[in-house]
Scaffold this motif. Structure first.
Motif, PDB file in Angstrom:
ATOM      1  N   TYR A  22       0.834  -1.207   0.000  1.00 42.89           N
ATOM      2  CA  TYR A  22       0.000   0.000   0.000  1.00 42.89           C
ATOM      3  C   TYR A  22       0.870   1.260   0.000  1.00 42.89           C
ATOM      4  N   GLN A  23       1.945   1.241   0.770  1.00 36.31           N
ATOM      5  CA  GLN A  23       2.844   2.394   0.786  1.00 36.31           C
ATOM      6  C   GLN A  23       3.475   2.604  -0.589  1.00 36.31           C
ATOM      7  N   LEU A  24       3.833   1.527  -1.267  1.00 32.55           N
ATOM      8  CA  LEU A  24       4.405   1.657  -2.610  1.00 32.55           C
ATOM      9  C   LEU A  24       3.381   2.194  -3.607  1.00 32.55           C
ATOM     10  N   VAL A  25       2.165   1.651  -3.562  1.00 32.43           N
ATOM     11  CA  VAL A  25       1.110   2.074  -4.480  1.00 32.43           C
ATOM     12  C   VAL A  25       0.698   3.515  -4.211  1.00 32.43           C
ATOM     13  N   SER A  26       0.705   3.909  -2.940  1.00 30.08           N
ATOM     14  CA  SER A  26       0.272   5.256  -2.557  1.00 30.08           C
ATOM     15  C   SER A  26       1.324   6.313  -2.824  1.00 30.08           C
ATOM     16  N   GLY A  27       2.530   5.904  -3.141  1.00 30.14           N
ATOM     17  CA  GLY A  27       3.589   6.872  -3.403  1.00 30.14           C
ATOM     18  C   GLY A  27       4.135   7.513  -2.141  1.00 30.14           C
ATOM     19  N   VAL A  28       4.040   6.795  -1.007  1.00 30.85           N
ATOM     20  CA  VAL A  28       4.588   7.319   0.241  1.00 30.85           C
ATOM     21  C   VAL A  28       6.107   7.377   0.092  1.00 30.85           C
ATOM     22  N   PRO A  29       6.693   8.578   0.226  1.00 29.16           N
ATOM     23  CA  PRO A  29       8.141   8.667   0.063  1.00 29.16           C
ATOM     24  C   PRO A  29       8.868   7.969   1.202  1.00 29.16           C
ATOM     25  N   GLY A  30      10.003   7.407   0.889  1.00 31.12           N
ATOM     26  CA  GLY A  30      10.778   6.747   1.924  1.00 31.12           C
ATOM     27  C   GLY A  30      11.884   5.924   1.322  1.00 31.12           C
ATOM     28  N   ILE A  31      12.702   5.434   2.177  1.00 28.74           N
ATOM     29  CA  ILE A  31      13.770   4.521   1.787  1.00 28.74           C
ATOM     30  C   ILE A  31      13.367   3.163   2.332  1.00 28.74           C
ATOM     31  N   TYR A  32      13.251   2.200   1.446  1.00 27.28           N
ATOM     32  CA  TYR A  32      12.788   0.869   1.836  1.00 27.28           C
ATOM     33  C   TYR A  32      13.938  -0.122   1.703  1.00 27.28           C
ATOM     34  N   LEU A  33      14.203  -0.825   2.779  1.00 30.64           N
ATOM     35  CA  LEU A  33      15.225  -1.863   2.777  1.00 30.64           C
ATOM     36  C   LEU A  33      14.524  -3.213   2.779  1.00 30.64           C
ATOM     37  N   VAL A  34      14.827  -4.024   1.781  1.00 30.24           N
ATOM     38  CA  VAL A  34      14.220  -5.351   1.699  1.00 30.24           C
ATOM     39  C   VAL A  34      15.299  -6.360   1.345  1.00 30.24           C
ATOM     40  N   PRO A  35      15.150  -7.581   1.819  1.00 28.02           N
ATOM     41  CA  PRO A  35      16.108  -8.622   1.440  1.00 28.02           C
ATOM     42  C   PRO A  35      16.049  -8.874  -0.070  1.00 28.02           C
ATOM     43  N   ALA A  36      17.183  -9.242  -0.658  1.00 28.14           N
ATOM     44  CA  ALA A  36      17.241  -9.488  -2.104  1.00 28.14           C
ATOM     45  C   ALA A  36      16.242 -10.562  -2.525  1.00 28.14           C
ATOM     46  N   GLN A  37      16.048 -11.590  -1.701  1.00 31.60           N
ATOM     47  CA  GLN A  37      15.113 -12.666  -2.032  1.00 31.60           C
ATOM     48  C   GLN A  37      13.681 -12.121  -2.160  1.00 31.60           C
ATOM     49  N   SER A  38      13.357 -11.117  -1.375  1.00 34.08           N
ATOM     50  CA  SER A  38      12.006 -10.538  -1.423  1.00 34.08           C
ATOM     51  C   SER A  38      11.723  -9.866  -2.759  1.00 34.08           C
ATOM     52  N   LEU A  39      12.754  -9.352  -3.399  1.00 34.95           N
ATOM     53  CA  LEU A  39      12.565  -8.673  -4.676  1.00 34.95           C
ATOM     54  C   LEU A  39      12.183  -9.623  -5.800  1.00 34.95           C
ATOM     55  N   LEU A  43       4.042 -10.991  -6.602  1.00 39.62           N
ATOM     56  CA  LEU A  43       3.127 -10.088  -5.909  1.00 39.62           C
ATOM     57  C   LEU A  43       1.764 -10.152  -6.576  1.00 39.62           C
ATOM     58  N   PRO A  44       0.733  -9.774  -5.846  1.00 39.74           N
ATOM     59  CA  PRO A  44      -0.572  -9.673  -6.514  1.00 39.74           C
ATOM     60  C   PRO A  44      -0.486  -8.606  -7.607  1.00 39.74           C
ATOM     61  N   PRO A  45      -1.231  -8.738  -8.688  1.00 39.61           N
ATOM     62  CA  PRO A  45      -1.228  -7.692  -9.714  1.00 39.61           C
ATOM     63  C   PRO A  45      -1.616  -6.348  -9.093  1.00 39.61           C
ATOM     64  N   TRP A  46      -0.907  -5.284  -9.479  1.00 37.91           N
ATOM     65  CA  TRP A  46      -1.133  -3.958  -8.890  1.00 37.91           C
ATOM     66  C   TRP A  46      -2.589  -3.522  -9.000  1.00 37.91           C
ATOM     67  N   ALA A  47      -3.161  -3.675 -10.186  1.00 38.77           N
ATOM     68  CA  ALA A  47      -4.542  -3.215 -10.395  1.00 38.77           C
ATOM     69  C   ALA A  47      -5.504  -3.966  -9.475  1.00 38.77           C
ATOM     70  N   LEU A  48      -5.281  -5.247  -9.307  1.00 35.00           N
ATOM     71  CA  LEU A  48      -6.134  -6.051  -8.434  1.00 35.00           C
ATOM     72  C   LEU A  48      -5.976  -5.610  -6.981  1.00 35.00           C
ATOM     73  N   PHE A  49      -4.738  -5.342  -6.577  1.00 34.82           N
ATOM     74  CA  PHE A  49      -4.481  -4.881  -5.213  1.00 34.82           C
ATOM     75  C   PHE A  49      -5.164  -3.537  -4.961  1.00 34.82           C
ATOM     76  N   VAL A  50      -5.041  -2.626  -5.901  1.00 33.43           N
ATOM     77  CA  VAL A  50      -5.658  -1.300  -5.755  1.00 33.43           C
ATOM     78  C   VAL A  50      -7.179  -1.426  -5.690  1.00 33.43           C
ATOM     79  N   ASP A  51      -7.762  -2.279  -6.533  1.00 28.55           N
ATOM     80  CA  ASP A  51      -9.215  -2.474  -6.516  1.00 28.55           C
ATOM     81  C   ASP A  51      -9.709  -3.082  -5.202  1.00 28.55           C
ATOM     82  N   ALA A  52      -8.870  -3.899  -4.560  1.00 28.14           N
ATOM     83  CA  ALA A  52      -9.266  -4.558  -3.310  1.00 28.14           C
ATOM     84  C   ALA A  52      -9.072  -3.659  -2.091  1.00 28.14           C
TER      85      ALA A  52
END
Length: 158
Positions: A22-39, A43-52
């Motif tokens: 939600y933070q990514l879709v909403s454009g919340v500014p920030g620095i996000y640290l994630v493990p390489a495996q997570s990348l 993921l659910p399709p963006w449009a489907l996530f936004v609609d839900a």
């Protein structure tokens, strides 16, 4: 635990993932640290996530039955008392739900088809703690099932 595995992660883990999306879709500014495996995870399709995802406010016009149905479609489980992320409860003109977006569960009080008030509440005492202006209902599972998705799936079957 990876998304779409046979075993399901607990609701808090899925909730954290949905809050991050939600933070990514909403454009919340920030620095996000994630493990390489997570990348590399699906993921659910963006449009489907936004609609839900739904944002509701006091004075929002929505049929309580429709809100309950959308909570079920987003993966929320009916419970007598809402105590953890991913649960919801309906008692007459009151719907309680615990979205991953919020620190505490939310209580929506209806007057007809209009939300009269939104309040956060303590999951242990079930007492309201403060009024809130808006509530964000995020999906609580990564497999989001919609009528449109079902129709697309049926078309792909031989």
């Amino acid at each position: 635990m990876l998304p779409f595995e046979a075993d399901s992660p607990d609701s808090r883990t899925v909730g954290e993932r949905m809050r991050f999306l939600y933070q990514l879709v909403s454009g919340v500014p920030g620095i996000y640290l994630v493990p390489a495996q997570s990348l590399t995870q699906k993921l659910p399709p963006w449009a489907l996530f936004v609609d839900a995802t739904q944002t509701i406010t006091a004075k929002t016009q929505i049929d309580p039955d429709c809100l309950s149905a959308s909570l079920v479609a987003a993966g929320y489980e009916a419970a007598s008392l809402v105590t953890r992320v991913g649960e919801f409860s309906r008692r007459g003109g009151i719907i309680d739900f615990f979205s991953p977006h919020h620190e505490n569960p939310v209580r929506a009080e209806f007057f007809g088809d209009a939300i009269e008030s939104l309040r956060a509440f303590d999951p242990e005492t079930q007492r309201s703690t403060k009024d809130i202006r808006e509530a964000v209902v995020l999906p609580v599972r990564e497999l989001i099932i919609t009528n449109q998705g079902i129709e697309r799936f049926k078309k792909r079957l031989p």
